[in-house]
Design a protein around this motif. Sequence first.
Motif, PDB file in Angstrom:
ATOM      1  N   VAL A  84       0.871  -1.179   0.000  1.00 33.94           N
ATOM      2  CA  VAL A  84       0.000   0.000   0.000  1.00 33.94           C
ATOM      3  C   VAL A  84       0.908   1.229   0.000  1.00 33.94           C
ATOM      4  O   VAL A  84       1.950   1.234   0.647  1.00 33.94           O
ATOM      5  CB  VAL A  84      -0.923   0.041   1.245  1.00 33.94           C
ATOM      6  N   VAL A  85       0.484   2.275  -0.727  1.00 33.21           N
ATOM      7  CA  VAL A  85       1.227   3.538  -0.728  1.00 33.21           C
ATOM      8  C   VAL A  85       0.356   4.620  -0.093  1.00 33.21           C
ATOM      9  O   VAL A  85      -0.815   4.785  -0.463  1.00 33.21           O
ATOM     10  CB  VAL A  85       1.619   3.975  -2.148  1.00 33.21           C
ATOM     11  N   LEU A  86       0.944   5.353   0.851  1.00 31.00           N
ATOM     12  CA  LEU A  86       0.264   6.482   1.491  1.00 31.00           C
ATOM     13  C   LEU A  86       0.863   7.771   0.938  1.00 31.00           C
ATOM     14  O   LEU A  86       2.051   8.023   1.095  1.00 31.00           O
ATOM     15  CB  LEU A  86       0.448   6.438   3.014  1.00 31.00           C
ATOM     16  N   HIS A  87       0.033   8.567   0.272  1.00 31.57           N
ATOM     17  CA  HIS A  87       0.494   9.824  -0.315  1.00 31.57           C
ATOM     18  C   HIS A  87       0.022  11.017   0.517  1.00 31.57           C
ATOM     19  O   HIS A  87      -1.122  11.027   0.984  1.00 31.57           O
ATOM     20  CB  HIS A  87      -0.052   9.992  -1.744  1.00 31.57           C
ATOM     21  N   TYR A  88       0.890  12.013   0.646  1.00 30.55           N
ATOM     22  CA  TYR A  88       0.559  13.262   1.334  1.00 30.55           C
ATOM     23  C   TYR A  88       1.065  14.430   0.484  1.00 30.55           C
ATOM     24  O   TYR A  88       2.089  14.314  -0.179  1.00 30.55           O
ATOM     25  CB  TYR A  88       1.237  13.352   2.701  1.00 30.55           C
ATOM     26  N   THR A  89       0.400  15.557   0.570  1.00 35.74           N
ATOM     27  CA  THR A  89       0.702  16.802  -0.146  1.00 35.74           C
ATOM     28  C   THR A  89       0.423  16.662  -1.642  1.00 35.74           C
ATOM     29  O   THR A  89       0.254  15.567  -2.168  1.00 35.74           O
ATOM     30  CB  THR A  89       2.144  17.307   0.110  1.00 35.74           C
ATOM     31  N   ASN A 109      -4.688   8.460  -0.201  1.00 37.35           N
ATOM     32  CA  ASN A 109      -4.233   9.842  -0.308  1.00 37.35           C
ATOM     33  C   ASN A 109      -4.716  10.682   0.869  1.00 37.35           C
ATOM     34  O   ASN A 109      -5.773  10.401   1.453  1.00 37.35           O
ATOM     35  CB  ASN A 109      -4.725  10.472  -1.608  1.00 37.35           C
ATOM     36  N   ASN A 110      -3.957  11.716   1.191  1.00 38.27           N
ATOM     37  CA  ASN A 110      -4.313  12.637   2.263  1.00 38.27           C
ATOM     38  C   ASN A 110      -4.174  14.060   1.728  1.00 38.27           C
ATOM     39  O   ASN A 110      -3.078  14.506   1.419  1.00 38.27           O
ATOM     40  CB  ASN A 110      -3.385  12.421   3.467  1.00 38.27           C
ATOM     41  N   VAL A 111      -5.307  14.756   1.601  1.00 40.55           N
ATOM     42  CA  VAL A 111      -5.301  16.151   1.148  1.00 40.55           C
ATOM     43  C   VAL A 111      -5.056  17.011   2.382  1.00 40.55           C
ATOM     44  O   VAL A 111      -5.979  17.368   3.107  1.00 40.55           O
ATOM     45  CB  VAL A 111      -6.625  16.519   0.448  1.00 40.55           C
ATOM     46  N   CYS A 112      -3.790  17.330   2.620  1.00 43.48           N
ATOM     47  CA  CYS A 112      -3.394  18.042   3.837  1.00 43.48           C
ATOM     48  C   CYS A 112      -3.860  19.487   3.823  1.00 43.48           C
ATOM     49  O   CYS A 112      -3.892  20.152   4.865  1.00 43.48           O
ATOM     50  CB  CYS A 112      -1.871  18.001   4.006  1.00 43.48           C
ATOM     51  N   GLY A 113      -4.183  19.995   2.685  1.00 44.35           N
ATOM     52  CA  GLY A 113      -4.613  21.369   2.473  1.00 44.35           C
ATOM     53  C   GLY A 113      -4.594  21.605   0.984  1.00 44.35           C
ATOM     54  O   GLY A 113      -3.982  20.846   0.240  1.00 44.35           O
ATOM     55  N   TYR A 148     -14.758  21.312   4.564  1.00 46.73           N
ATOM     56  CA  TYR A 148     -14.827  22.291   3.479  1.00 46.73           C
ATOM     57  C   TYR A 148     -14.095  21.770   2.248  1.00 46.73           C
ATOM     58  O   TYR A 148     -14.606  21.850   1.128  1.00 46.73           O
ATOM     59  CB  TYR A 148     -14.215  23.621   3.933  1.00 46.73           C
ATOM     60  N   ASP A 149     -12.885  21.243   2.464  1.00 40.55           N
ATOM     61  CA  ASP A 149     -12.111  20.717   1.347  1.00 40.55           C
ATOM     62  C   ASP A 149     -12.796  19.497   0.739  1.00 40.55           C
ATOM     63  O   ASP A 149     -12.846  19.341  -0.487  1.00 40.55           O
ATOM     64  CB  ASP A 149     -10.702  20.344   1.801  1.00 40.55           C
ATOM     65  N   LYS A 150     -13.321  18.648   1.588  1.00 37.48           N
ATOM     66  CA  LYS A 150     -14.013  17.446   1.105  1.00 37.48           C
ATOM     67  C   LYS A 150     -15.209  17.824   0.235  1.00 37.48           C
ATOM     68  O   LYS A 150     -15.383  17.301  -0.879  1.00 37.48           O
ATOM     69  CB  LYS A 150     -14.467  16.583   2.281  1.00 37.48           C
TER      70      LYS A 150
END
Length: 368
Positions: A84-89, A109-113, A148-150
């Motif tokens: 599994v790959v965890l992506h950030y930024t 994925n993680n949408v940090c902002g 809000y981002d979601k």
Amino acid sequence: MNIAIVLNTSWNVYNFRMGLIKALQEQNYKVTVIAPKDEYTSRLIDAGCDYEEVKLDSRGANVIKDIGLIFELVKIYRKVKPDVVLHYTIKPNIYGTMAAKWLNIPAVNNVCGLGTVFLKKNFVSKVASWMYKISFKFPRKVFFQNNYDKRLFIKNGLVKEGISDILPGSGIDLEKFKASGNKKSGPFTFLLISRLIHDKGILEYINAIKILKSEGLDARFQLLGPKDPEHKRGIKNEIVEEWISSNTVEYLGTTDDVREFINNADCVVLPSYREGTPKSLLEAASSCKPIVTTNVPGCKDVVTHNYNGLLCKVKDSNDLALKMREMFSKDQSELSSFGKNGRTKVEQEYSEKIVIDKYLKTIKSLVS
């Protein structure tokens, strides 16, 4: 099982993801960090992580240049063979997801902002939206750090609601960040913790300080965080030096441990234009410190107005100065109440354990 974590700096991994890494290691997962090399890379290796270097420029948006990231990451993923790959930024989320899809590796994925590209509607933001729309067809899960981002991504067709979920930022270690118990002496102290880029509201903070000093407010004003003059929105070194030489602000440089500075402050300030979930505000609230921040997504999630801090208008130095003056004028019992309320809020909503549990549950569902 091998879990790869892909980020834009090793510094970011070490400062914000070590709790998750330790939890994965305790579950007998091998963790491979894929990030540019910096002074924190050796610390990740010492912590038991495997490491692969990737060339990734986090400062600008050059789609043609960044397309090469896909091929570089495909090569690394083939070598590492993650389950599994965890992506950030932004860039790992977009280009890393495409590389993972190429090799049929599950991506989380993680949408940090949303970053600076979404603060203005222009050609760059349109390209970024298009890239998100293409790449976000492929991850198995996408975590957002605020509603809000979601909602923005779902409304604009950038991601399917069924794979979307909310995380409380990177969470906060409640044992590491707690009230010091020491009664502070000396002048009232305001502290801003941030990388020195425009979008964090640094200029508004400086202008608010000038307003308050012109009114004779007897307080200290501090700024802690790395300079980043090469960033597209970075503040030039000569400007920062002028602030220092004119005694406008106390520039504290950088640190590996912000706790001492937070504990010595009376109020933490962040006039950011928009955030995912700001780590500095979680650290401040967990440490029982009152906060002044902007009424924007991310910041207003952490701070409830007149409960654990004060909210000001975005890009408004006058209103920021007004709220800072209001905080300065509060008596110790009011300040203590704000601090206690902030601690209660992060205990209930932002514990690092919530983040770790969601990641572990998601990973287990994918590898099974």
